[in-house]
Write an enzyme that holds these catalytic residues in place. Structure first.
Site, PDB file in Angstrom:
ATOM      1  N   LYS A 228      24.668  20.955  54.957  1.00  9.53           N
ATOM      2  CA  LYS A 228      24.534  22.416  55.044  1.00  9.53           C
ATOM      3  C   LYS A 228      23.153  22.737  55.611  1.00  9.53           C
ATOM      4  CE  LYS A 228      26.276  26.075  52.002  1.00  9.53           C
ATOM      5  NZ  LYS A 228      26.409  26.520  50.578  1.00  9.53           N
TER       6      LYS A 228
HETATM    7  O1  G3P Z   1      27.626  29.352  48.854  1.00 13.19           O
HETATM    8  C1  G3P Z   1      26.807  30.474  48.822  1.00 13.19           C
HETATM    9  C2  G3P Z   1      26.884  31.177  47.533  1.00 13.19           C
HETATM   10  O2  G3P Z   1      26.674  30.295  46.515  1.00 13.19           O
HETATM   11  C3  G3P Z   1      25.946  32.338  47.393  1.00 13.19           C
HETATM   12  O3  G3P Z   1      26.500  33.165  46.451  1.00 13.19           O
HETATM   13  O4  G3P Z   1      26.600  34.964  44.854  1.00 13.19           O
HETATM   14  O5  G3P Z   1      24.384  33.911  45.390  1.00 13.19           O
HETATM   15  O6  G3P Z   1      25.480  35.372  47.027  1.00 13.19           O
HETATM   16  P1  G3P Z   1      25.679  34.421  45.902  1.00 13.19           P
END
Ligand code: G3P
Length: 230
Positions: free
Chosen positions: A83
């Site tokens: 990633k």
């Molecule tokens: O894979 C990306 C994800 O984990 C981010 O999620 O909820 O932190 O925006 P969030």
């Protein structure tokens, strides 16, 4: 649309992988930093549990560092996808890693222009964060839809919807034509729920129990244990 689980928790993956619906997983430094234990062991275990592409993120911001970290992460397990956060350095690193046969998931992509550059750099996945787009009062469906349209129907790069905050984000991603959605465990569990399903299961159970002889009949059938002729 394939479903990946978005977590660094081996316990969560163990629980949800048993449903038989997961095709992969995504992690990131924030998710892994919440977990106890060796990150390498965690990533390898998640790779084994989902038996599919598992994203592990580089933290360097220079191309050379990203490539070195990417090679190291890729050596952890054949299912590891590297990633890489979107940037010019990330594009350079993506081109280098993909030229060595290492799959890249370009993350933190928030526009169709970033997605076009990502696809041209050879990334396997283009990750757009729906929740974070909604967080700044921008319609994530419009952004993801523009990315899907811009990359076109014959795209090689797969559009991966990430930062899903609720079950309807998954439906929107599928309806827009995303190849993959990566979903937190909490949201995957919410996707299970419908009151009519629960009510229906209770009704079937109580109606069946109203005929105890039917229960005995089924138990008799079960105890016969003959292999199923197909
Ligand atoms: O894979 C990306 C994800 O984990 C981010 O999620 O909820 O932190 O925006 P969030």
């Amino acid at each position: 649309m394939k479903l990946f689980i978005d977590t660094g928790s081996v316990a969560e993956v163990e629980e949800i992988a048993a449903w038989g619906v997961l095709s992969g997983a995504t992690t990131n430094p924030t998710l892994l930093s919440k977990e106890e234990g060796d990150p390498g062991d965690i990533l390898r275990r998640i790779c084994e549990l989902v038996d599919g592409p598992t994203s592990a993120e580089v933290v360097s911001t220079e191309p050379e560092g990203m490539v070195a970290e990417g090679r190291a992460l890729a050596r952890l397990h054949p299912h590891v996808v590297v990633k890489v956060p979107f940037s010019a350095a990330g594009l350079t690193a993506t081109r280098e890693l993909t030229s060595e046969g290492i799959r890249v998931n370009m993350t933190l992509v928030f526009s169709a222009t970033q997605a076009l550059l990502t696809a041209e750099a050879g990334a396997t996945y283009v990750s757009c964060f729906m929740g974070r787009v909604d967080d700044i009062s921008v319609d994530s469906a419009a952004v993801v839809g523009e990315i899907v349209d811009a990359l076109g129907p014959d795209r090689e790069a797969q559009v991966l919807a990430a930062s899903l905050r609720n079950p309807m984000h998954a439906v929107t991603a599928a309806s827009l034509g995303c190849e993959v959605a990566t979903v937190p465990g909490k949201v995957l569990k919410q996707m299970l729920v419908h009151p009519l399903t629960e009510a229906g299961i209770e009704r079937f159970a109580s109606d069946w129990q109203s005929r105890p002889e039917f229960g005995e009949w089924l138990q008799g059938l079960v105890s016969q244990g003959e292999p199923v002729a197909r």
